[in-house]
Write an enzyme that holds these catalytic residues in place. Structure first.
Site, short mmCIF file in Angstrom:
data_model
loop_
_atom_site.label_atom_id
_atom_site.label_comp_id
_atom_site.label_asym_id
_atom_site.label_seq_id
_atom_site.Cartn_x
_atom_site.Cartn_y
_atom_site.Cartn_z
N THR A 69 81.79 2.99 96.15
CA THR A 69 80.55 2.10 96.18
C THR A 69 80.30 1.25 94.87
O THR A 69 80.98 1.40 93.94
CB THR A 69 79.12 3.04 96.47
OG1 THR A 69 78.88 3.83 95.17
CG2 THR A 69 79.23 3.93 97.67
N GLY A 70 79.48 0.32 95.08
CA GLY A 70 78.85 -0.43 93.90
C GLY A 70 80.24 -1.21 93.03
O GLY A 70 81.15 -1.66 93.95
N TYR A 71 80.02 -1.13 92.02
CA TYR A 71 80.96 -1.73 90.93
C TYR A 71 82.52 -1.21 91.20
O TYR A 71 83.37 -1.66 90.86
CB TYR A 71 80.82 -1.69 89.54
CG TYR A 71 79.74 -2.91 89.23
CD1 TYR A 71 80.22 -4.22 89.21
CD2 TYR A 71 78.34 -2.87 88.82
CE1 TYR A 71 79.59 -5.23 88.90
CE2 TYR A 71 77.66 -3.75 88.59
CZ TYR A 71 78.08 -5.03 88.80
OH TYR A 71 77.15 -6.03 88.22
N GLU A 110 81.48 11.98 98.13
CA GLU A 110 80.75 11.25 99.27
C GLU A 110 80.77 12.52 100.39
O GLU A 110 81.59 13.54 100.42
CB GLU A 110 81.48 10.11 99.95
CG GLU A 110 81.59 9.14 98.92
CD GLU A 110 80.14 8.49 98.51
OE1 GLU A 110 79.27 8.50 99.14
OE2 GLU A 110 80.25 7.76 97.70
N ASP A 117 84.62 16.31 92.87
CA ASP A 117 83.75 16.10 91.77
C ASP A 117 84.67 15.79 90.60
O ASP A 117 85.38 16.59 89.89
CB ASP A 117 82.99 17.63 91.18
CG ASP A 117 82.29 17.31 90.00
OD1 ASP A 117 82.10 16.29 89.47
OD2 ASP A 117 81.84 18.47 89.27
N LEU A 173 81.59 6.07 87.38
CA LEU A 173 80.77 7.14 87.86
C LEU A 173 79.26 6.80 87.61
O LEU A 173 79.08 6.35 86.43
CB LEU A 173 81.16 8.28 87.33
CG LEU A 173 82.34 8.89 87.32
CD1 LEU A 173 82.39 10.33 86.94
CD2 LEU A 173 82.76 8.89 89.04
N TYR A 185 65.86 0.76 79.71
CA TYR A 185 67.02 0.93 79.78
C TYR A 185 67.90 0.98 78.49
O TYR A 185 68.12 2.04 78.00
CB TYR A 185 67.59 -0.12 80.85
CG TYR A 185 68.85 -0.09 81.26
CD1 TYR A 185 69.33 0.41 82.62
CD2 TYR A 185 70.23 -0.07 80.47
CE1 TYR A 185 70.53 1.01 83.06
CE2 TYR A 185 71.29 0.13 81.06
CZ TYR A 185 71.63 0.59 82.29
OH TYR A 185 72.74 1.13 82.58
N THR A 223 72.44 -1.58 93.39
CA THR A 223 73.33 -0.57 94.11
C THR A 223 72.67 0.84 94.33
O THR A 223 71.53 0.64 94.03
CB THR A 223 74.52 -0.48 93.06
OG1 THR A 223 73.75 0.11 91.85
CG2 THR A 223 75.21 -1.68 92.73
P1 NAD Z 1 77.18 3.47 92.49
O1 NAD Z 1 76.11 4.64 92.58
O2 NAD Z 1 77.18 2.42 93.60
O3 NAD Z 1 78.56 4.17 92.41
C1 NAD Z 1 78.75 5.60 91.74
C2 NAD Z 1 80.05 5.89 92.20
O4 NAD Z 1 80.29 7.24 91.31
C3 NAD Z 1 80.22 6.20 93.76
O5 NAD Z 1 81.58 6.14 94.13
C4 NAD Z 1 80.23 7.87 93.81
O6 NAD Z 1 80.85 8.63 94.82
C5 NAD Z 1 80.69 8.06 92.38
N1 NAD Z 1 80.27 9.40 91.92
C6 NAD Z 1 79.22 9.98 91.76
N2 NAD Z 1 79.24 11.20 91.21
C7 NAD Z 1 80.52 11.47 91.23
C8 NAD Z 1 81.04 12.74 90.94
N3 NAD Z 1 80.42 13.94 90.48
N4 NAD Z 1 82.59 12.77 91.23
C9 NAD Z 1 83.08 11.85 91.78
N5 NAD Z 1 82.30 10.66 91.96
C10 NAD Z 1 81.15 10.49 91.57
O7 NAD Z 1 76.86 2.80 90.67
P2 NAD Z 1 77.15 1.54 90.22
O8 NAD Z 1 75.80 0.78 90.01
O9 NAD Z 1 78.36 0.80 90.87
O10 NAD Z 1 77.35 2.19 88.86
C11 NAD Z 1 78.77 2.35 88.23
C12 NAD Z 1 78.66 1.94 86.73
O11 NAD Z 1 78.14 0.52 86.74
C13 NAD Z 1 77.69 2.89 86.17
O12 NAD Z 1 78.22 3.07 84.86
C14 NAD Z 1 76.55 1.93 85.70
O13 NAD Z 1 75.74 2.16 84.99
C15 NAD Z 1 77.32 0.45 85.62
N6 NAD Z 1 76.43 -0.71 85.82
C16 NAD Z 1 75.68 -0.73 86.77
C17 NAD Z 1 74.84 -1.99 86.95
C18 NAD Z 1 73.99 -2.46 88.17
O14 NAD Z 1 73.15 -3.02 88.10
N7 NAD Z 1 74.32 -1.52 89.44
C19 NAD Z 1 74.85 -2.97 85.86
C20 NAD Z 1 75.85 -2.71 85.18
C21 NAD Z 1 76.52 -1.67 84.71
#
Ligand code: NAD
Length: 400
Positions: free
Chosen positions: A51-53, A75, A111, A139, A235, A275
């Site tokens: 998901t997400g980034y 997931e 995990d 993550l 933050y 996200t």
């Molecule tokens: P997200 O919740 O969309 O994605 C998290 C991912 O981590 C998913 O693929 C999930 O399955 C995986 N995950 C979680 N726990 C896990 C585990 N124990 N084992 C395996 N996989 C696991 O989050 P996101 O917003 O895309 O965040 C990703 C990174 O980007 C983070 O470091 C976040 O701080 C950073 N970030 C986010 C933003 C924002 O605005 N969303 C901005 C800048 C930086």
């Protein structure tokens, strides 16, 4: 079954298989528009790829550079009468599209903090790809079980030192009110650093190095956020900010460890976007609503896929990563432009429930949130019966 959104606070407990597939297809189309990157990544490991980034990173590498990708995530698969989590459907769709494009893609559901998953994934790299030339660490998790001590750490989103009071948006009702958040107590900071700091990133890189699974010239990237002063207490200067400082410290350590391979570790500071992880942070959803309005009007709005596409094309593989004074890549540059921040800041002081629609893009916030779970995508028939039990081709239908 007919799948509709079920929203509980800042999470949606259902996800739509075809909707998630459409969301992935739309992201692929964005990347394909830019054509194939010259000298892009070829063999990529994405930790947090569903998901997400992380998902957008995987898509940018595969469809922007024809890269082979291995993805790791946590997931829940679907059952006959229960939907999977969105990341499961995203991955099923990604693998299908990758296969059709003739690209190698393999996924691991488990995990990522555990030794067992690291061992399994590295064995797959050795067997299938031999080495990787890019490792994305993306993550976001509320907890981590430490692989050696077994201790369970919990990450919290709290200010440090004093109570933080600011405006906040109820993302279900659209009411703008005030929230006060108590400061970190006890070992809150250490717990948050243990989950969202750099220790696990370093463990992954150490394990990959020890297995000779990193190619010469390897790059590794972890993601961070800085944002405007109005969010700093929760933050940048809060518990999560301490974890991000730790990530930067680990980045410098990894630079040294990767030097013999001519490798490079990066922290990329990304834009604030909706996200699953960011919607759980107090105050940030109101800021995102105001930001979206300003950046959309300016024509500079990006979603995770445009951000990751730009990170890959214009920074990591352009020969000109443009690091800031602290050595970080900044794809939050458009968000942080003074004119954008001035206008968002002005509206921040003025915004309330009544003028939210005028000053902010609340509709855009809500639609982005629903899209994360596969809802509200064009061309998907949400009244049609759908089978929630969709396998991820490289895993099957079963749980981890
Ligand atoms: P997200 O919740 O969309 O994605 C998290 C991912 O981590 C998913 O693929 C999930 O399955 C995986 N995950 C979680 N726990 C896990 C585990 N124990 N084992 C395996 N996989 C696991 O989050 P996101 O917003 O895309 O965040 C990703 C990174 O980007 C983070 O470091 C976040 O701080 C950073 N970030 C986010 C933003 C924002 O605005 N969303 C901005 C800048 C930086």
């Amino acid at each position: 079954m007919i799948v509709a959104p079920k929203i509980r606070g800042f999470i949606c407990t259902t996800a739509h298989p075809e909707g998630c597939a459409k969301h992935v297809a739309e992201q692929i189309a964005v990347v394909k528009k830019g054509g194939l990157m010259e000298n892009g990544p070829k063999r990529v490991l994405v930790i947090g790829s569903s998901t997400g980034y992380g998902l957008s990173s995987r898509i940018a590498a595969a469809f922007g550079a024809n890269a082979s990708t291995i993805g790791v995530f946590f997931e829940r698969p679907g059952e006959d009468d229960r939907t999977a989590t969105a990341g499961w459907y995203n991955t099923a769709a990604f693998e299908k599209e990758a296969k059709e494009a003739g690209l190698y893609a393999r996924s691991f559901n488990g995990d990522a903090y555990s030794d067992a998953v690291k061992t399994e994934v590295i064995a797959a790299i050795k067997a299938d790809l031999e080495q990787v030339d890019l490792v994305i660490y993306s993550l976001a998790s509320p907890r981590r079980t430490h692989p050696t001590s077994g201790e369970v750490f919990k990450s919290v989103l709290k200010p440090i030192g004093e109570i933080y009071t600011n405006k906040n948006l109820n993302t279900t009702t659209g009411v703008v009110n005030e929230i006060s958040i108590e400061p970190a107590q006890g070992d809150d900071i250490a717990q948050t650093v243990a989950v969202m700091g750099g220790e696990d990133w370093e463990m992954w890189m150490d394990a990959l190095l020890a297995a000779d699974a990193l190619a010469p010239g390897v790059q590794t990237v972890s993601y961070s956020y800085i944002g405007p002063e109005v969010t700093w207490p929760i933050y940048k200067n809060g518990t999560i900010g301490k974890a991000k400082e730790d990530l930067e410290m680990v980045q410098r350590k990894l630079d040294e460890k990767l030097a013999p391979l001519n490798g490079k570790a990066w922290v990329s500071v990304n834009k604030a976007l909706v996200t699953q992880a960011s919607s759980a942070i107090p105050v940030v959803p109101l800021y995102i609503s105001l930001l979206y309005k300003v950046m959309k009007a300016e024509g500079t709005h990006e979603d995770t896929i445009e951000q990751m596409d730009r990170l890959f094309r214009d920074r990591l593989y352009s020969g000109n990563p443009q690091p800031d004074e602290a050595g970080r890549i900044r794809v939050d540059d458009w968000e942080m432009k003074p004119a954008v921040q001035e206008l968002v800041g002005k509206r921040w002081t003025e915004v309330n429930t009544d003028n939210l629609a005028e000053y902010g893009d609340f509709a855009g916030y809500q639609s982005s949130f629903l899209r994360l779970f596969g809802f509200g995508l064009e061309g998907v028939d949400y009244s049609a019966d759908t089978n929630p039990n969709v396998p991820v081709p490289s895993i099957g239908a079963a749980a981890a």
